[in-house]
Design a protein around this motif. Sequence first.
Motif, PDB file in Angstrom:
ATOM      1  N   PHE A   6      44.629 121.380 -17.239  1.00  0.00           N
ATOM      2  CA  PHE A   6      44.889 121.800 -18.620  1.00  0.00           C
ATOM      3  C   PHE A   6      45.425 120.591 -19.389  1.00  0.00           C
ATOM      4  O   PHE A   6      46.549 120.138 -19.151  1.00  0.00           O
ATOM      5  N   ASP A   7      44.646 120.094 -20.317  1.00  0.00           N
ATOM      6  CA  ASP A   7      44.985 118.919 -21.116  1.00  0.00           C
ATOM      7  C   ASP A   7      45.266 119.404 -22.537  1.00  0.00           C
ATOM      8  O   ASP A   7      44.342 119.690 -23.297  1.00  0.00           O
ATOM      9  N   ILE A   8      46.548 119.530 -22.877  1.00  0.00           N
ATOM     10  CA  ILE A   8      46.939 120.112 -24.164  1.00  0.00           C
ATOM     11  C   ILE A   8      47.360 119.001 -25.110  1.00  0.00           C
ATOM     12  O   ILE A   8      48.373 118.328 -24.900  1.00  0.00           O
ATOM     13  N   ASP A   9      46.564 118.788 -26.133  1.00  0.00           N
ATOM     14  CA  ASP A   9      46.794 117.673 -27.044  1.00  0.00           C
ATOM     15  C   ASP A   9      48.094 117.844 -27.814  1.00  0.00           C
ATOM     16  O   ASP A   9      48.424 118.938 -28.272  1.00  0.00           O
ATOM     17  N   THR A  10      48.862 116.755 -27.897  1.00  0.00           N
ATOM     18  CA  THR A  10      50.022 116.677 -28.796  1.00  0.00           C
ATOM     19  C   THR A  10      51.121 117.681 -28.421  1.00  0.00           C
ATOM     20  O   THR A  10      51.786 118.232 -29.291  1.00  0.00           O
ATOM     21  N   LEU A  11      51.334 117.887 -27.139  1.00  0.00           N
ATOM     22  CA  LEU A  11      52.313 118.877 -26.682  1.00  0.00           C
ATOM     23  C   LEU A  11      53.613 118.200 -26.260  1.00  0.00           C
ATOM     24  O   LEU A  11      53.628 117.421 -25.299  1.00  0.00           O
ATOM     25  N   ARG A  12      54.691 118.509 -26.962  1.00  0.00           N
ATOM     26  CA  ARG A  12      56.013 118.019 -26.590  1.00  0.00           C
ATOM     27  C   ARG A  12      56.624 118.928 -25.533  1.00  0.00           C
ATOM     28  O   ARG A  12      56.658 120.154 -25.717  1.00  0.00           O
ATOM     29  N   PRO A  13      57.155 118.372 -24.442  1.00  0.00           N
ATOM     30  CA  PRO A  13      57.774 119.231 -23.429  1.00  0.00           C
ATOM     31  C   PRO A  13      59.016 119.943 -23.938  1.00  0.00           C
ATOM     32  O   PRO A  13      59.343 121.042 -23.469  1.00  0.00           O
ATOM     33  N   ASP A  14      59.722 119.342 -24.892  1.00  0.00           N
ATOM     34  CA  ASP A  14      60.946 119.983 -25.379  1.00  0.00           C
ATOM     35  C   ASP A  14      60.667 121.169 -26.298  1.00  0.00           C
ATOM     36  O   ASP A  14      61.593 121.752 -26.866  1.00  0.00           O
ATOM     37  N   HIS A  15      59.391 121.566 -26.423  1.00  0.00           N
ATOM     38  CA  HIS A  15      59.035 122.788 -27.129  1.00  0.00           C
ATOM     39  C   HIS A  15      58.457 123.830 -26.175  1.00  0.00           C
ATOM     40  O   HIS A  15      57.778 124.766 -26.623  1.00  0.00           O
ATOM     41  N   LEU A  16      58.772 123.688 -24.889  1.00  0.00           N
ATOM     42  CA  LEU A  16      58.395 124.667 -23.872  1.00  0.00           C
ATOM     43  C   LEU A  16      59.666 125.316 -23.343  1.00  0.00           C
ATOM     44  O   LEU A  16      60.653 124.626 -23.068  1.00  0.00           O
ATOM     45  N   SER A  17      59.645 126.619 -23.163  1.00  0.00           N
ATOM     46  CA  SER A  17      60.865 127.287 -22.705  1.00  0.00           C
ATOM     47  C   SER A  17      61.212 126.912 -21.270  1.00  0.00           C
ATOM     48  O   SER A  17      62.385 126.944 -20.895  1.00  0.00           O
ATOM     49  N   CYS A  18      60.235 126.509 -20.447  1.00  0.00           N
ATOM     50  CA  CYS A  18      60.570 126.062 -19.091  1.00  0.00           C
ATOM     51  C   CYS A  18      61.323 124.738 -19.111  1.00  0.00           C
ATOM     52  O   CYS A  18      61.915 124.333 -18.101  1.00  0.00           O
ATOM     53  N   CYS A  19      61.318 124.058 -20.265  1.00  0.00           N
ATOM     54  CA  CYS A  19      62.073 122.813 -20.426  1.00  0.00           C
ATOM     55  C   CYS A  19      63.324 123.032 -21.275  1.00  0.00           C
ATOM     56  O   CYS A  19      63.954 122.068 -21.717  1.00  0.00           O
ATOM     57  N   GLY A  20      63.678 124.304 -21.519  1.00  0.00           N
ATOM     58  CA  GLY A  20      64.919 124.598 -22.213  1.00  0.00           C
ATOM     59  C   GLY A  20      64.785 124.988 -23.662  1.00  0.00           C
ATOM     60  O   GLY A  20      65.793 125.223 -24.341  1.00  0.00           O
ATOM     61  N   TYR A  21      63.552 125.084 -24.190  1.00  0.00           N
ATOM     62  CA  TYR A  21      63.382 125.423 -25.601  1.00  0.00           C
ATOM     63  C   TYR A  21      63.635 126.912 -25.824  1.00  0.00           C
ATOM     64  O   TYR A  21      63.400 127.734 -24.935  1.00  0.00           O
ATOM     65  N   GLY A  22      64.065 127.245 -27.019  1.00  0.00           N
ATOM     66  CA  GLY A  22      64.481 128.608 -27.298  1.00  0.00           C
ATOM     67  C   GLY A  22      63.366 129.581 -27.616  1.00  0.00           C
ATOM     68  O   GLY A  22      63.622 130.778 -27.760  1.00  0.00           O
ATOM     69  N   ARG A  23      62.134 129.121 -27.765  1.00  0.00           N
ATOM     70  CA  ARG A  23      61.017 130.009 -28.041  1.00  0.00           C
ATOM     71  C   ARG A  23      60.178 130.170 -26.775  1.00  0.00           C
ATOM     72  O   ARG A  23      59.910 129.211 -26.063  1.00  0.00           O
ATOM     73  N   PRO A  24      59.735 131.397 -26.464  1.00  0.00           N
ATOM     74  CA  PRO A  24      59.071 131.640 -25.174  1.00  0.00           C
ATOM     75  C   PRO A  24      57.659 131.077 -25.091  1.00  0.00           C
ATOM     76  O   PRO A  24      56.878 131.172 -26.029  1.00  0.00           O
TER      77      PRO A  24
END
Length: 443
Positions: A6-24
């Motif tokens: 899965f190659d997701i363009d322009t994806l910041r890890p700090d916008h993933l909830s598994c990395c601590g972000y507040g949105r699921p």
Amino acid sequence: MKVIYFDIDTLRPDHLSCCGYGRPTPHIDALAADGVRFSRAYASNTPCMPARAALFTGCFGVVNGVETHGTAALSVATPPETALPRVLSWEGVHTAAVSSFGRHPAPWFYNGFSHVIDPSYRCRAENFQRFPGAAVNEAAMDFLDGFCGEDLFLHLHYWDPHGPLSPPPEWIDRGYEPDTSAVTDEQLTRLAASPLYRGGRHTGVRSRRELAELLRLYDAEIRYTDHLVGQMCAYLKKRGWYDDCAVILSADHGEQYGEGQMILEHGTVHDSCIHIPMLLKLPGGAHRGEVCAHPVYGLDIAPAAARFFGVAAPEMWHGTALQDTLDGTAAPREYLVCEHGLYTCQRAVLQDGWKMVHTFSPGLWDFAEYALYHTEEDPRETADVKARYPEVLARMQALEAEWLERTLHGAPDPLARLGAENAQHGLRVAREVTRRLRADKEQ
């Protein structure tokens, strides 16, 4: 063996909830829970074309020749027979890509893929980057429905989080306020008044509320893409493939939303641009739920994919198989070197909570030749501390020189040449947009 990337363009890890972000992001979270999350993954080269050239050639940009976009990136300097898809295809692995990336244009992208499906044509998109990710899933499932082989490397490329942002309306959540604290009031004031390309005047961001609205759209694109990842994982489970296959999820680069003097762009070596997600689900559930803090590159995907098929990585590849990093077979890297060649021309050296940025060309922006950030204390890279820590700066400069010698063996530095000539792609457009914005202000 099947490897799904899965190659997701322009994806910041700090916008993933598994990395601590507040949105699921529940489906990406589930994938992380089924495998390993590499918390310190970085793109060796950015943005899009240099990142994927590094991945598919297995080599840093200074060796494969792709350090920027445009005509300078139409071909690679590495031997065609060492490209990941060709290495796998020659060993009997079916290699398939559902992607429009070759139309960037990047003709080297097609090298070695036995199947390439361009979903942008299937949905009659006017632009090769502007189509919904649902078209990727539809094309992938059509292909997989007819696939009867054993060994498969499948590359699934989703553009959705890449700007301009136009998520399906049902994925936009108006019930929360995005966190804009990464940008200080002082930075935001300068950005809002800036006539520079991707400054406030260009992007229409004049206030924190408008910056938050951009982030709301970005999060909606990510939630939509998360949904698509969930659809594909459900399909793999229905076919009975999921448990025994390997799944990799990553990105080419992130995006800047006020960091690095830019909004809605990927134009520097700030972490918001070069820090990428990296998830690896291994067959049989090995290392399930682990987090690996050893530093890895995006180009480590190439030897990892080859390893799953028992295929030897070409000697010239620079990556280390993610499996070796995870199992301790390979010693952890002492430092990372990341390069960028769009609008600006920069190289970063990262080691032990420090980051040195060497700017060869600042483009239109205000970047010193060298900057030093203590990222453990200043993760947002707001304070250049080279004057306080000259010994650290000297150490990082020595690491850069060591890396260049080890990688280029005395040959000239292509990134230095690119910067000296101000030849990085996008600078001409940035100058023209900025000129128009300044002229409009004067009228």
